[in-house]
Every structure is written in structure tokens, then in C-alpha cells.
Design a protein around this motif. Structure first.
Motif, PDB file in Angstrom:
ATOM      1  N   MET A  97      42.235  38.488  43.148  1.00 13.46           N
ATOM      2  CA  MET A  97      41.080  39.125  42.512  1.00 13.46           C
ATOM      3  C   MET A  97      40.120  38.085  41.940  1.00 13.46           C
ATOM      4  N   VAL A  98      40.656  36.985  41.450  1.00 14.88           N
ATOM      5  CA  VAL A  98      39.795  35.901  40.964  1.00 14.88           C
ATOM      6  C   VAL A  98      38.982  35.328  42.127  1.00 14.88           C
ATOM      7  N   MET A  99      39.627  35.135  43.275  1.00 15.16           N
ATOM      8  CA  MET A  99      38.918  34.611  44.446  1.00 15.16           C
ATOM      9  C   MET A  99      37.889  35.619  44.971  1.00 15.16           C
ATOM     10  N   LEU A 100      38.218  36.908  44.891  1.00 19.06           N
ATOM     11  CA  LEU A 100      37.247  37.924  45.305  1.00 19.06           C
ATOM     12  C   LEU A 100      36.042  37.930  44.372  1.00 19.06           C
ATOM     13  N   ALA A 101      36.295  37.777  43.058  1.00 24.15           N
ATOM     14  CA  ALA A 101      35.194  37.687  42.099  1.00 24.15           C
ATOM     15  C   ALA A 101      34.322  36.476  42.398  1.00 24.15           C
ATOM     16  N   LEU A 102      34.958  35.358  42.771  1.00 24.95           N
ATOM     17  CA  LEU A 102      34.203  34.157  43.115  1.00 24.95           C
ATOM     18  C   LEU A 102      33.374  34.385  44.372  1.00 24.95           C
ATOM     19  N   LEU A 103      33.974  34.978  45.399  1.00 27.34           N
ATOM     20  CA  LEU A 103      33.243  35.231  46.639  1.00 27.34           C
ATOM     21  C   LEU A 103      32.025  36.115  46.385  1.00 27.34           C
ATOM     22  N   CYS A 104      32.195  37.163  45.596  1.00 30.11           N
ATOM     23  CA  CYS A 104      31.071  38.053  45.279  1.00 30.11           C
ATOM     24  C   CYS A 104      30.002  37.318  44.478  1.00 30.11           C
ATOM     25  N   ALA A 105      30.435  36.458  43.548  1.00 25.29           N
ATOM     26  CA  ALA A 105      29.471  35.708  42.753  1.00 25.29           C
ATOM     27  C   ALA A 105      28.665  34.745  43.623  1.00 25.29           C
ATOM     28  N   LEU A 106      29.319  34.111  44.591  1.00 21.51           N
ATOM     29  CA  LEU A 106      28.618  33.162  45.460  1.00 21.51           C
ATOM     30  C   LEU A 106      27.537  33.852  46.280  1.00 21.51           C
ATOM     31  N   PHE A 107      27.797  35.103  46.672  1.00 24.51           N
ATOM     32  CA  PHE A 107      26.815  35.860  47.452  1.00 24.51           C
ATOM     33  C   PHE A 107      26.019  36.825  46.583  1.00 24.51           C
ATOM     34  N   PHE A 108      26.192  36.702  45.280  1.00 21.78           N
ATOM     35  CA  PHE A 108      25.435  37.472  44.295  1.00 21.78           C
ATOM     36  C   PHE A 108      25.611  38.979  44.461  1.00 21.78           C
ATOM     37  N   ILE A 109      26.856  39.398  44.668  1.00 19.21           N
ATOM     38  CA  ILE A 109      27.196  40.812  44.769  1.00 19.21           C
ATOM     39  C   ILE A 109      27.771  41.246  43.426  1.00 19.21           C
ATOM     40  N   PRO A 110      27.077  42.110  42.688  1.00 23.87           N
ATOM     41  CA  PRO A 110      27.554  42.465  41.340  1.00 23.87           C
ATOM     42  C   PRO A 110      28.776  43.360  41.382  1.00 23.87           C
ATOM     43  N   ALA A 111      29.574  43.284  40.336  1.00 23.55           N
ATOM     44  CA  ALA A 111      30.773  44.114  40.210  1.00 23.55           C
ATOM     45  C   ALA A 111      30.405  45.437  39.548  1.00 23.55           C
ATOM     46  N   ALA A 112      30.819  46.526  40.163  1.00 23.88           N
ATOM     47  CA  ALA A 112      30.646  47.841  39.551  1.00 23.88           C
ATOM     48  C   ALA A 112      31.708  48.029  38.475  1.00 23.88           C
ATOM     49  N   PRO A 113      31.425  48.818  37.445  1.00 19.70           N
ATOM     50  CA  PRO A 113      32.424  49.073  36.403  1.00 19.70           C
ATOM     51  C   PRO A 113      33.725  49.611  37.003  1.00 19.70           C
ATOM     52  N   GLY A 114      34.831  49.011  36.617  1.00 21.08           N
ATOM     53  CA  GLY A 114      36.118  49.442  37.128  1.00 21.08           C
ATOM     54  C   GLY A 114      36.515  48.816  38.444  1.00 21.08           C
ATOM     55  N   ALA A 115      35.671  47.949  39.008  1.00 21.71           N
ATOM     56  CA  ALA A 115      36.016  47.276  40.257  1.00 21.71           C
ATOM     57  C   ALA A 115      37.239  46.393  40.042  1.00 21.71           C
ATOM     58  N   PRO A 116      38.090  46.258  41.041  1.00 19.04           N
ATOM     59  CA  PRO A 116      39.312  45.454  40.855  1.00 19.04           C
ATOM     60  C   PRO A 116      39.027  43.993  40.551  1.00 19.04           C
ATOM     61  N   TYR A 117      37.834  43.506  40.912  1.00 21.56           N
ATOM     62  CA  TYR A 117      37.491  42.119  40.627  1.00 21.56           C
ATOM     63  C   TYR A 117      36.664  41.982  39.351  1.00 21.56           C
ATOM     64  N   ASP A 118      36.646  43.039  38.523  1.00 19.07           N
ATOM     65  CA  ASP A 118      36.104  42.925  37.163  1.00 19.07           C
ATOM     66  C   ASP A 118      37.186  42.247  36.326  1.00 19.07           C
ATOM     67  N   ILE A 119      37.320  40.952  36.497  1.00 18.16           N
ATOM     68  CA  ILE A 119      38.515  40.242  36.040  1.00 18.16           C
ATOM     69  C   ILE A 119      38.585  40.053  34.530  1.00 18.16           C
ATOM     70  N   ARG A 120      37.518  40.331  33.824  1.00 21.12           N
ATOM     71  CA  ARG A 120      37.576  40.267  32.356  1.00 21.12           C
ATOM     72  C   ARG A 120      37.724  41.643  31.730  1.00 21.12           C
ATOM     73  N   GLY A 121      37.415  42.672  32.502  1.00 22.75           N
ATOM     74  CA  GLY A 121      37.629  44.023  32.018  1.00 22.75           C
ATOM     75  C   GLY A 121      36.587  44.533  31.059  1.00 22.75           C
ATOM     76  N   ASN A 122      35.407  43.896  31.003  1.00 18.95           N
ATOM     77  CA  ASN A 122      34.357  44.411  30.108  1.00 18.95           C
ATOM     78  C   ASN A 122      33.094  44.815  30.858  1.00 18.95           C
ATOM     79  N   GLN A 123      33.239  45.091  32.164  1.00 17.38           N
ATOM     80  CA  GLN A 123      32.201  45.729  32.976  1.00 17.38           C
ATOM     81  C   GLN A 123      30.972  44.865  33.219  1.00 17.38           C
ATOM     82  N   GLU A 124      31.104  43.544  33.121  1.00 15.95           N
ATOM     83  CA  GLU A 124      29.978  42.673  33.446  1.00 15.95           C
ATOM     84  C   GLU A 124      29.701  42.689  34.943  1.00 15.95           C
ATOM     85  N   MET A 125      28.426  42.540  35.313  1.00 18.87           N
ATOM     86  CA  MET A 125      28.067  42.409  36.729  1.00 18.87           C
ATOM     87  C   MET A 125      28.752  41.205  37.362  1.00 18.87           C
TER      88      MET A 125
END
Length: 387
Positions: free
Chosen positions: A126-154
Motif C-alpha cells: 500500500m505504501v508503494m501504491l501510494a507512491l505510484l499514485c503520487a508520482l502520477f499525481f492521482i489523488p486518494a479518495a477517502p477510504g482508499a486502501p492507499y490512504d496510508i495515514r488514515g486522515n483522508q488526505e489527497m
């Protein structure tokens, strides 16, 4: 989010050095604001103190962005600039630091123990998925499995990237159609987006008690963030088209810097009258009137001595790297504050000072050791040579 200084202007046009300097001052104040945000977060979400309105720096960055982009590119379309070339320039200028910010976020997240704020461990996948999304600037939706801090940040690896996400949207809209608008049509767009933003601020539409929206995709945040970018961004462009310098301006950098400090340190304004919140009125006064006046004043002035020139250049140079890489450091600082139950600056000022100075040094190292060399290489590789 600060505009990068060295490529923000057309190749043959001089810099507005005072605008560079003010962007740097605002970025330095943002770091200070985030230190106090950490103290508030550690204490369970109490009101942020001292630099209470530091979040308005984002709105100031957006108006600076609009002014600088309008100045740099408006008169080049159809002559030396195409849509594709414009997008290449913006990607080369913005994205290298976005990549570094995401990578820095992974490093500091690992130092925190790879867990959410509630202590839930996160798998490496999930950390690597969060990194991949960040590199391509794909925001995390609330509750997404790669919301790795759990506070709903993009962008959970580097929270402030949300404003750069909206900056990208602004650049895309400018490249596709806003640059085609005549001045009257642009003014109409400013009025329309301003009306929407005023409603968000004055009525506290999201319920935060302030216009600190846009950092998450939850609820109305996306639309609030979009308006928060579009109004000052297009207003800045309109100012650049209508700009005529005030004569005889002296000491503009120091005056404008002092005004920013005072504005950001004004305490939260309690109370409301009917549907209108008084803090929203204060925010509107800053964004609709004071910030445009500061941009106009700074663009009218110039540095008059070697020291102020050096200050403006240094502050402008580090502004974007500082904004892009400082927050992963803050996450680790916040974790320490929670673990040690430190809720006031008096309890941790040596560490806070080290975090502040370390963030500035990290930004300078990122600028000189990574951002400038990478951009030079990308420019040679992908942009046409000047004839």
C-alpha cells in the motif's frame, strides 16, 4: 503553493524580484504555520495559534501564480508558444519537485514505522501504491486502501501536494482556453469564481470555521479547493493584463513582507451574523483586496540595495522546493509531539527550531543537488532551442 522562480517568466523578460521574494517569505511562514499545526494536532485538534491564518498563504500563492503566468505567456501564444510547448514547460518546472516530495514522503513514512495515525500498520504494497499514485499525481479518495495515514488526505505521503494538484488544473485550463479569453471575458470569469469562493468563505460551507478546504476529496472539499484556486489564479492573470506600476514605490518588499506576517498572525475571528461568519469576512478581505494590492505594490517596486536583492533571490529560489519537501519532515515531527505529549512551543522549541532550519536546508539541497540539474537536462532534451 509557491511558483518556481526561474522559469515562471518568459525567457526574454526580466524577473519581478520582489514577487520572488514575497513568495519565499510566504513559504517560510507556511513552515512556521505547520509547526503550530503540529502542536494543535498533537493536542487533539485544538485551534492553531500564533500564525493562525497561515493557511491563507496558499491563496496568496495562487494569485502570484496567475499574475506571473499571465505576464510570462499571454503575449506569446500564436507566435512562439504552442499548447504542447506550454505544457512541457510547466511539467519540467513543476513535476521534478513533486517526484522528490513523494520520495521524501516514503522515507519519512518509513521512519515513522509505516503506520496510520491510529497505530494501524500498513503493508509495504500500500505504501508503494501510494507512491505510484503520487508520482502520477492521482489523488486518494477517502477510504482508499492507499490512504496510508488514515486522515483522508489527497496525497498521504506529502499533504500539501493538494494545492499543486489544483495548480496543475489551473495550468491545464489556462493552456486550453483561459489564455484565449479577452480581458472582459476573463473579468467575468473572475467575478463568477469570486462569487462562488465568497459563498464558501462567508457561510463556512464545509464547516471547518475557515477556508482551509481542498486537501481532501471528502464532501465539498474538491469544489471548494477548485474555487480557491480559480478565483485568485484568474484574478492574478487579470491584474497582469491591467497592470500599470505605481510610481515612486520604495521599500515594497519589506512593507509587503511585514503585512503578510501581520495578516497571518491575526487571531481567529469568532462569531457570525446570521449565515455569515466573521472569520470568513476576514478571509475575504485578505484574498479579495489585500493580496491583490500586495502583488500590485511589489510588482511596482524594485530592490534598491544588494542585501534586499540577495534576500529576494534566495527566498524566491527556495520557495518551491521548501513547499514541496518540508511536510514529510513535519509528519515525523508531529509523531514525536504525539508520543511525547508536547502541546506548546515552550515544550519543544529546540526541536521545532531544528525542524524549521532542517527544512530550509533540505530545500536548498534539493534545489541545488536535484531540481536545477534535472530541469536543465529536461529543458535540453524536450524544449526547442531558441533560434
Amino acid at each position: 503553493m509557491p511558483r518556481p522562480s526561474s522559469a515562471a517568466y518568459a525567457d526574454s523578460k526580466p524577473h519581478y524580484e520582489l514577487l520572488d521574494g514575497l513568495r519565499g517569505v510566504a513559504a517560510l511562514l507556511v513552515v512556521f504555520y505547520h509547526i503550530f499545526e503540529g502542536l494543535s494536532f498533537a493536542a487533539g485538534g485544538t485551534l492553531i495559534t500564533v500564525i493562525n491564518h497561515g493557511y491563507l498563504a496558499v491563496d496568496f500563492f495562487f494569485i502570484l501564480s496567475g499574475f506571473v503566468i499571465g505576464y510570462a505567456y499571454d503575449d506569446r501564444w500564436g507566435r512562439t508558444l504552442t499548447v504542447g510547448n506550454f505544457f512541457k514547460r510547466r511539467l519540467i518546472r513543476l513535476h521534478p519537485m513533486i517526484v522528490l516530495g513523494a520520495l521524501t514522503g516514503v522515507v519519512f513514512y518509513a521512519l515513522q514505522g509505516c503506520q496510520q495515525w491510529d497505530g494501524t500498520p500498513m503493508p509495504v504494497s500500500m505504501v508503494m501504491l501510494a507512491l505510484l499514485c503520487a508520482l502520477f499525481f492521482i489523488p486518494a479518495a477517502p477510504g482508499a486502501p492507499y490512504d496510508i495515514r488514515g486522515n483522508q488526505e489527497m496525497f498521504p505521503l506529502n499533504g500539501p501536494s493538494w494545492s499543486l494538484f489544483f495548480e496543475y488544473i489551473g495550468n491545464v485550463l489556462y493552456g486550453l482556453f483561459i489564455h484565449r479569453l479577452g480581458t472582459r471575458a476573463l473579468a467575468a470569469l473572475v467575478v463568477l469564481t469570486g462569487a462562488g469562493l465568497a459563498w464558501f468563505m462567508l457561510t463556512d460551507a464545509v464547516g471547518y470555521g475557515m477556508i482551509g478546504v481542498g486537501w481532501t476529496l471528502d464532501g465539498m472539499n474538491f469544489w471548494g479547493g477548485l474555487l480557491r484556486m480559480l478565483f485568485p489564479f484568474t484574478l492574478g492573470m487579470l491584474l497582469s493584463r491591467r497592470f500599470r506600476p505605481w510610481k515612486g514605490v520604495r521599500g515594497a518588499f519589506w512593507t509587503c513582507s511585514a503585512v503578510l506576517v501581520v495578516l497571518f498572525c491575526v487571531p481567529y475571528v469568532e462569531g457570525r451574523t446570521g449565515a455569515v461568519t466573521w472569520n470568513g469576512v476576514y478571509e475575504a478581505l485578505c484574498i479579495f483586496f489585500v493580496f491583490p494590492a500586495l502583488v500590485w505594490l511589489a510588482a511596482s517596486g524594485r530592490t534598491t540595495d544588494r542585501r534586499s536583492t540577495q534576500v529576494c533571490r534566495f527566498a524566491g529560489d527556495i520557495s518551491y522546493p521548501l513547499y514541496a519537501v518540508h511536510y514529510p519532515v513535519m509528519y515525523l515531527f508531529y509523531s514525536w509531539l504525539i508520543d511525547h505529549q508536547c502541546y506548546t512551543l515552550r515544550d519543544c522549541w529546540p526541536l521545532a527550531l531544528a525542524v524549521y532550519a532542517g527544512s530550509v536546508l533540505l530545500a536548498w539541497a534539493a534545489l541545488k543537488g536535484y531540481d536545477e540539474p534535472v530541469r536543465r537536462w529536461l529543458t535540453r532534451r524536450f524544449l526547442p532551442k531558441k533560434k
